[in-house]
Design a protein around this motif. Structure first.
Motif, mmCIF file in Angstrom:
data_model
loop_
_atom_site.group_PDB
_atom_site.id
_atom_site.type_symbol
_atom_site.label_atom_id
_atom_site.label_comp_id
_atom_site.label_asym_id
_atom_site.label_seq_id
_atom_site.Cartn_x
_atom_site.Cartn_y
_atom_site.Cartn_z
ATOM 1 N N TYR A 180 51.750 53.353 2.638
ATOM 2 C CA TYR A 180 50.826 54.479 2.452
ATOM 3 C C TYR A 180 49.636 54.332 3.406
ATOM 4 N N ILE A 181 49.037 53.142 3.421
ATOM 5 C CA ILE A 181 47.846 52.959 4.265
ATOM 6 C C ILE A 181 48.244 52.967 5.741
ATOM 7 N N ASN A 182 49.451 52.503 6.055
ATOM 8 C CA ASN A 182 49.884 52.554 7.451
ATOM 9 C C ASN A 182 50.113 53.992 7.904
ATOM 10 N N ALA A 183 50.597 54.843 7.007
ATOM 11 C CA ALA A 183 50.749 56.268 7.351
ATOM 12 C C ALA A 183 49.367 56.905 7.509
ATOM 13 N N VAL A 184 48.429 56.508 6.655
ATOM 14 C CA VAL A 184 47.052 57.018 6.793
ATOM 15 C C VAL A 184 46.468 56.532 8.120
ATOM 16 N N ALA A 185 46.808 55.290 8.514
ATOM 17 C CA ALA A 185 46.301 54.738 9.782
ATOM 18 C C ALA A 185 46.749 55.600 10.966
ATOM 19 N N ALA A 186 47.994 56.075 10.902
ATOM 20 C CA ALA A 186 48.489 56.926 11.996
ATOM 21 C C ALA A 186 47.657 58.205 12.066
ATOM 22 N N ILE A 187 47.304 58.748 10.903
ATOM 23 C CA ILE A 187 46.493 59.971 10.879
ATOM 24 C C ILE A 187 45.073 59.666 11.386
ATOM 25 N N CYS A 188 44.573 58.495 11.045
ATOM 26 C CA CYS A 188 43.247 58.086 11.538
ATOM 27 C C CYS A 188 43.260 58.020 13.063
ATOM 28 N N GLU A 189 44.323 57.413 13.609
ATOM 29 C CA GLU A 189 44.397 57.303 15.069
ATOM 30 C C GLU A 189 44.430 58.669 15.721
#
Ligand code: UGA
Length: 437
Positions: A218-227
């Motif tokens: 979940y947080i890794n998918a959020v990280a992609a959106i952050c990038e």
């Protein structure tokens, strides 16, 4: 109490040592004679902080011993813990042959009138307890026993403190007599005890590991959106983690989860759910995000260096996480091998994992230069890739690192370094889910 642990791997050995530490008398059984010989000679086959002292102290106090004989262990113990491997099969389902063999071996040596609690500590699919009970009965009609499920939640790298201070102890049992004995085993740990039926206890283990993997994906998918949006995943994780219902733990974005538990257990839970006719497709997405995470990271390196062939790249970290020498299913190892496959010249350093990576054939030392220090690895490197967040990497002298590198380019795969510090030192710095400098 007198306890027997069958299987002296990670879970078995640490459990045995911790049970002895709280005052029980423990016999650890293993069918690998070389392992038993080594343990009897005081050699600990795994690196786990605090374990060696614990084993030595309890062996000296005569509360802990090692043998290759199940019969010896069983004769001297009221409770038998099964802690043998349950490896994955090609289709993701769990290979239960070791568990089945131990069940037959127990049946073969159980004598009439010898009541025993047979406890499954290995991670197994729901309904395995029923199979273990059926097997013992099939091979020994007079056996007097109960089967209990008691999943283990220790983490590698902090296995001893995890076992000594568990968040909870789960006892899956259908028999009051067995439950009472299990409560006695765990009484010295003063931890909350949850008593359930056997199937629920088995399910708790797969559901817990899958949920933690889900949190990471979940947080890794959020990280992609952050990038993609210029936000900072560390701030987002803090912001959502401060909600007590969510919690900040296991919300660290990075290269994805590895190790011998999460990848295997998520796959197993997917397979179990399919076998039961209730496919858990959410977990397929958890896996997909996890696999994608390393590819996204390598894409970033490729974007910066254009062609990886012949580029000198330093990698810090080989183990699947810090404070362990375990390199099984390590994302760091995958990273190194993918760089090598693209023709990069990789120098790698790890405080504990390099030897096992070579010994187990996971890294080819002819293709990867393994160095004795982190600084040696970065000499002339065009990029430094941080793959495992060992604390010693954060404490390096970065002005020296920069001096030794060909180009001061850092790809922090675990968000270990401080972006501002790296910028001030003159590095071009890429993190996961955070703005680059
Ligand atoms: C995991 C569970 O945490 C234990 O509770 C369980 O008993 C064990 O599996 C098991 O089934 O035997 P472990 O595999 O030792 O323990 O390691 P973890 O600390 O959970 O880390 C697993 C992976 O997740 C590592 O690759 C780590 O780097 C990654 N991770 C963890 C993240 O990427 N982000 C996080 O926030 C946390």
């Amino acid at each position: 109490m007198d306890l027997c642990i069958i299987g002296s791997g990670y879970v078995g050995l640490v459990s045995g040592a911790c049970f002895a530490e709280v005052g029980h008398h423990v016999v650890c059984v293993d069918n690998d004679q070389r392992k038993v010989d080594a343990l009897q000679a005081g050699k600990i086959p795994i690196y786990e902080p605090g374990l060696e002292e614990l084993v030595h102290r309890n062996v000296a106090a005569k509360r802990l011993r090692f043998t290759n004989s199940i019969e010896d262990g069983l004769d001297h113990s009221q409770v038998l813990f099964i802690a043998v491997p349950t490896p994955p099969q090609a289709d993701g389902s769990v290979d239960l042959t070791y568990i089945e063999r131990v069940a037959r071996e127990i049946a073969a040596v159980l004598k009439p009138g010898q009541y025993r609690v047979v406890v499954d500590k290995s991670t197994v699919p729901v309904k395995t307890g029923e199979k273990v009970a059926d097997t013992i009965k099939r091979y020994n009609k007079n056996a007097e026993f109960d089967v209990v499920s008691n999943p283990e939640f220790l983490r590698e790298g902090c296995a001893v403190p995890d076992l000594m201070n568990p968040d909870r102890v789960v006892i899956g049992s259908a028999s009051q007599r067995a439950t009472d004995l299990m409560k006695q085993v765990y009484e010295p740990f003063r931890a909350p005890i949850l008593v359930t039926d056997v199937n629920s206890a088995e399910l708790i283990k797969h559901a817990a590991n899958s949920f933690l993997s889900l949190k990471i994906s979940y947080i890794n998918a959020v990280a992609a959106i952050c990038e993609a949006s210029g936000a900072d995943v560390e701030m987002v994780a803090d912001g959502i983690g401060m909600d007590k219902r969510i919690g900040r733990n296991f919300l660290n974005a990075g290269l994805g989860y590895g190790g011998s538990c999460f990848p295997k257990d998520v796959k197993a839970f997917i397979a179990i759910s399919r076998q039961l006719g209730t496919p858990f497709t959410l977990l397929e997405e958890v896996e997909r995000i996890n696999t994608q995470q390393l590819s996204r990271y390598i894409d970033k390196v490729r974007d910066a260096l254009w062609v990886l062939k012949d580029k000198k790249i330093a990698v810090w970290g080989l183990t699947f996480k810090p404070d362990t020498d375990d390199v099984r299913n390590s994302v760091a190892i995958d990273l190194v091998n993918r760089l090598v496959a693209e023709g990069a010249q990789v120098s790698a350093y790890d405080p504990k994992g390099a030897e096992k990576a070579v010994e187990w054939g996971l890294i080819d030392p002819a293709k990867v230069k393994l160095t004795a220090t982190p600084l040696e690895a970065v000499v002339d490197a065009e990029a430094l890739l941080l793959a495992t967040e060992w604390p010693e990497f954060a404490n390096q002298d970065f002005s020296q690192v920069k001096e030794k590198m060909h180009t001061p380019l850092v790809f922090d795969g675990r968000n270990l370094f401080n972006p501002e510090t790296m910028k001030d030192l003159g590095f071009t710095y890429y993190a996961v889910g955070r703005p680059s400098h």
